[in-house]
Design a protein around this motif. Structure first.
Motif, short mmCIF file in Angstrom:
data_model
loop_
_atom_site.label_atom_id
_atom_site.label_comp_id
_atom_site.label_asym_id
_atom_site.label_seq_id
_atom_site.Cartn_x
_atom_site.Cartn_y
_atom_site.Cartn_z
N VAL A 26 -7.61 46.48 60.18
CA VAL A 26 -7.61 46.54 61.63
C VAL A 26 -7.86 45.14 62.16
N ALA A 27 -7.39 44.85 63.34
CA ALA A 27 -7.64 43.57 63.99
C ALA A 27 -8.81 43.71 64.95
N ALA A 28 -9.63 42.66 64.99
CA ALA A 28 -10.77 42.64 65.90
C ALA A 28 -10.72 41.35 66.71
N LEU A 29 -10.87 41.47 68.02
CA LEU A 29 -10.94 40.31 68.90
C LEU A 29 -12.37 39.78 68.87
N LEU A 30 -12.53 38.49 68.61
CA LEU A 30 -13.84 37.88 68.50
C LEU A 30 -14.24 37.19 69.80
N PRO A 31 -15.53 36.92 70.00
CA PRO A 31 -15.99 36.32 71.26
C PRO A 31 -15.31 35.00 71.61
N ASP A 32 -14.88 34.22 70.61
CA ASP A 32 -14.23 32.94 70.91
C ASP A 32 -12.74 33.08 71.20
N GLY A 33 -12.23 34.31 71.23
CA GLY A 33 -10.81 34.56 71.52
C GLY A 33 -9.94 34.62 70.28
N SER A 34 -10.48 34.28 69.12
CA SER A 34 -9.69 34.40 67.88
C SER A 34 -9.74 35.85 67.40
N GLN A 35 -9.00 36.14 66.34
CA GLN A 35 -8.95 37.49 65.80
C GLN A 35 -9.36 37.47 64.33
N ALA A 36 -9.96 38.56 63.91
CA ALA A 36 -10.28 38.77 62.50
C ALA A 36 -9.51 39.99 62.01
N ALA A 37 -9.12 39.96 60.76
CA ALA A 37 -8.53 41.12 60.10
C ALA A 37 -9.62 41.72 59.23
N VAL A 38 -9.95 42.98 59.48
CA VAL A 38 -11.05 43.64 58.78
C VAL A 38 -10.45 44.72 57.88
N PHE A 39 -10.89 44.72 56.62
CA PHE A 39 -10.35 45.63 55.62
C PHE A 39 -11.46 46.39 54.92
N LEU A 40 -11.12 47.55 54.42
CA LEU A 40 -11.99 48.33 53.55
C LEU A 40 -11.17 48.61 52.30
N ASP A 41 -11.64 48.10 51.16
CA ASP A 41 -10.86 48.35 49.94
C ASP A 41 -11.10 49.78 49.46
N ARG A 42 -10.38 50.20 48.46
CA ARG A 42 -10.47 51.58 47.99
C ARG A 42 -11.81 51.90 47.33
N ALA A 43 -12.57 50.86 46.98
CA ALA A 43 -13.91 51.05 46.44
C ALA A 43 -14.96 51.14 47.55
N GLY A 44 -14.54 50.96 48.81
CA GLY A 44 -15.44 51.06 49.94
C GLY A 44 -16.09 49.76 50.36
N ARG A 45 -15.61 48.62 49.85
CA ARG A 45 -16.19 47.32 50.20
C ARG A 45 -15.41 46.73 51.38
N PRO A 46 -16.13 46.29 52.43
CA PRO A 46 -15.45 45.67 53.58
C PRO A 46 -15.24 44.17 53.37
N TYR A 47 -14.17 43.65 53.98
CA TYR A 47 -13.83 42.23 53.96
C TYR A 47 -13.34 41.85 55.35
N ALA A 48 -13.43 40.56 55.69
CA ALA A 48 -12.87 40.08 56.95
C ALA A 48 -12.36 38.65 56.77
N ILE A 49 -11.14 38.42 57.23
CA ILE A 49 -10.52 37.11 57.21
C ILE A 49 -9.89 36.87 58.58
N GLY A 50 -9.47 35.64 58.83
CA GLY A 50 -8.74 35.36 60.06
C GLY A 50 -7.45 36.17 60.07
N ASN A 51 -7.06 36.65 61.23
CA ASN A 51 -5.87 37.50 61.34
C ASN A 51 -4.57 36.71 61.44
N GLN A 52 -4.66 35.41 61.71
CA GLN A 52 -3.45 34.62 61.91
C GLN A 52 -2.83 34.18 60.58
#
Length: 110
Positions: A26-52
């Motif tokens: 899923v994409a998340a809008l951050l306070p500075d106006g950039s976006q993060a891509a947030v993932f949940l892997d099949r083992a249930g661990r979350p990750y987040a990277i820049g969406n661009q």
């Protein structure tokens, strides 16, 4: 449980953990106006990277496919298919390119 990202202002609540689908992003809008891509892997661990996507400039990495290479989780861009390590942000197909990574945690809701 909520999913939180560490940004310059501190920990930012993105969504409820139950709202994430394993293997999808899923994409998340951050306070500075950039976006993060947030993932949940099949083992249930979350990750987040820049969406661009650094190769196209499009905000699309949250729509990429998750996989693993040599035991390392990655997302493949939906456009040109370059793979980005979800832990380091490093492009697995071009070592000179990387995306920003965000520390992620889950927190109990009150």
């Amino acid at each position: 449980m909520t999913v939180e990202l560490r940004v310059a202002e501190g920990w930012l609540t993105v969504c409820e953990l139950a709202q994430l689908t394993p293997g999808r992003g899923v994409a998340a809008l951050l306070p500075d106006g950039s976006q993060a891509a947030v993932f949940l892997d099949r083992a249930g661990r979350p990750y987040a990277i820049g969406n661009q996507d650094p190769f196209t400039g499009a905000q699309v990495l949250s729509r990429g496919l998750l996989g693993a290479s040599a035991g390392r989780p990655f997302v493949a861009s939906p456009l040109l298919k370059q793979r980005f390590d979800l832990e380091t942000g490093r492009c697995l197909d071009d070592e000179e390119v990387a995306v920003h990574t965000y520390p992620v945690r889950t927190a109990a809701t009150s």
